[in-house]
Design an enzyme around this catalytic site. Structure first.
Site, PDB file in Angstrom:
ATOM      1  N   ASP A  11       1.666   1.527   1.042  1.00 57.39           N
ATOM      2  CA  ASP A  11       0.841   2.593   0.717  1.00 57.39           C
ATOM      3  C   ASP A  11      -0.426   2.613   1.802  1.00 57.39           C
ATOM      4  O   ASP A  11      -1.055   1.808   1.970  1.00 57.39           O
ATOM      5  CB  ASP A  11       0.131   2.399  -0.813  1.00 57.39           C
ATOM      6  CG  ASP A  11      -0.363   3.621  -1.360  1.00 57.39           C
ATOM      7  OD1 ASP A  11      -1.075   4.437  -0.571  1.00 57.39           O
ATOM      8  OD2 ASP A  11      -0.606   3.893  -2.663  1.00 57.39           O
ATOM      9  N   HIS A  20       2.766   6.050  -0.687  1.00 60.19           N
ATOM     10  CA  HIS A  20       1.932   6.308  -1.743  1.00 60.19           C
ATOM     11  C   HIS A  20       2.491   7.169  -2.685  1.00 60.19           C
ATOM     12  O   HIS A  20       2.176   7.416  -3.762  1.00 60.19           O
ATOM     13  CB  HIS A  20       0.550   6.941  -1.128  1.00 60.19           C
ATOM     14  CG  HIS A  20      -0.439   7.301  -1.803  1.00 60.19           C
ATOM     15  ND1 HIS A  20      -1.159   6.654  -2.883  1.00 60.19           N
ATOM     16  CD2 HIS A  20      -0.815   8.669  -2.604  1.00 60.19           C
ATOM     17  CE1 HIS A  20      -2.011   7.425  -3.701  1.00 60.19           C
ATOM     18  NE2 HIS A  20      -1.795   8.276  -3.395  1.00 60.19           N
ATOM     19  N   SER A  46      -2.303   8.246  -8.665  1.00 62.07           N
ATOM     20  CA  SER A  46      -3.282   8.424  -7.733  1.00 62.07           C
ATOM     21  C   SER A  46      -4.796   8.999  -8.270  1.00 62.07           C
ATOM     22  O   SER A  46      -5.102   8.241  -9.032  1.00 62.07           O
ATOM     23  CB  SER A  46      -2.906   9.441  -6.389  1.00 62.07           C
ATOM     24  OG  SER A  46      -4.070   9.244  -5.283  1.00 62.07           O
TER      25      SER A  46
END
Length: 339
Positions: A278, A306, A148
């Site tokens: 996600d 995610h 991320s």
């Protein structure tokens, strides 16, 4: 049964009851302390040691296991508002001889936090390079992994310092102009239109908001007791002003699409891992990377959101290790052909 035997059983029962009562008291009254003890115990169980690296008055906190060897060292960069222990579920499935380093990102957990620091993606890249140089990790090319926000930092790092790396793994990286709007993007539109009077979904301040964040970040539904949710909130709330500052930095015009703006400069062998479900950073970002870098390897995980490292730790560890081994084999073959 004589009195001595009765006394012995009473003492034994009392001895067992005391730690159990202490545990229950901690669970009910100080869940945040219990969570910290849990991470400490898990690090010790996995053989990770915590160290600090000082660089010009700035201190980095990191955990490591193993020593540099035949395989490249692996440096892991965690997500926004997380910490080095984010990687523990995956570290469990990586070989113990592999040299692993999990660093607290700038301002996070045990790494120095200053009011004057630059928490933009570019600023974080500069800090991570400081860390790499402070521990002399780049004496030999290493493998960089980021998830991320950490994936954005890792990608921009690769664009700026290609000679440091032999491989790059991006897990659900942010910083791309994705083709499809995610659920998180939709929530953020609401927050922006409210002039930020609504809470940012990734910065919870109540157990209920924490539960909603976990649902947003994970496709797999984890049943988390209320006390643990409270403990997770208690750990985070003192840092929420800082998280808000970092969030505004990484969502600013300067940083929001930093990875997208540096894609063409990435020459390091690239692996992309993404959860198909996600809801934070849409999986369409994988196609954006593939189109820009056709040679990259893409692994899309079914029934995964995610939080790839938490939801699919064994599979993620295997994918990364396989990629590292395949890159070494390719490099070895190329060397033989040249000679």
């Amino acid at each position: 049964m004589d009195q001595d035997m009765v006394n012995m059983f009473a003492i034994a029962a009392g001895t067992l009851a005391i730690p159990l009562l202490l545990f229950m008291a901690s669970f009910m009254l100080w869940p945040s302390s219990l969570i910290k003890v849990y991470y400490w115990y898990w690090r010790r169980t996995l053989g990770l040691q915590v160290r600090y690296a000082d660089c010009g008055g700035y201190r980095f906190c990191y955990s490591y296991r193993g020593k540099p060897g035949l395989r490249p060292s692996v440096l892991m960069l965690h997500d926004f508002s997380a910490h080095k222990d984010t990687w523990l579920p995956m570290v469990k499935y990586l070989p113990k001889h592999l040299h692993l380093l999990c660093v607290d990102m700038p301002g996070h957990e045990g790494t120095t936090r200053t009011n004057t620091d630059d928490y933009s993606i570019q600023g974080q890249v500069k800090r991570i390079r400081q860390f790499v140089e402070a521990i002399r990790l780049n004496r030999k090319p290493f493998h960089l992994v980021g998830t991320s926000m950490g994936g954005t930092v890792a990608g921009v790092y690769a664009a700026h310092h290609p000679s440091d790396l032999c491989g790059l793994t991006l897990v659900c990286p942010a910083g791309l102009k994705n083709q499809i709007t995610s659920q998180f993007d939709s929530k953020m539109h609401e927050v922006e239109h409210s002039q930020y009077t609504l809470n940012i979904p990734l910065i919870p301040s109540t157990p209920e908001e924490m539960e909603e964040m976990l649902k947003l970040c994970s496709h797999v539904r984890f049943r988390v007791p209320q006390q643990i949710l409270q403990g997770l909130v208690d750990v985070r709330v003192p840092h929420n002003d800082f998280y808000h500052e970092v969030f505004m930095e990484i969502m600013s015009e300067k940083s929001k699409y930093a990875l997208h703006e540096h894609i063409q400069q990435i020459t390091t062998p690239l692996q992309v891992i993404w959860g198909k479900q996600d809801q934070v950073v849409d999986v369409s970002g994988a196609a954006v990377l593939t189109e820009a870098l056709p040679g990259c390897r893409v692994d899309l995980l079914e029934n995964c959101g995610h939080s790839v490292v938490m939801e699919r730790p064994r599979q993620t560890a295997k994918l990364i290790l396989d990629f590292i081994i395949s890159q070494q084999s390719t490099e070895s073959t190329s060397t033989k052909k040249k000679s």
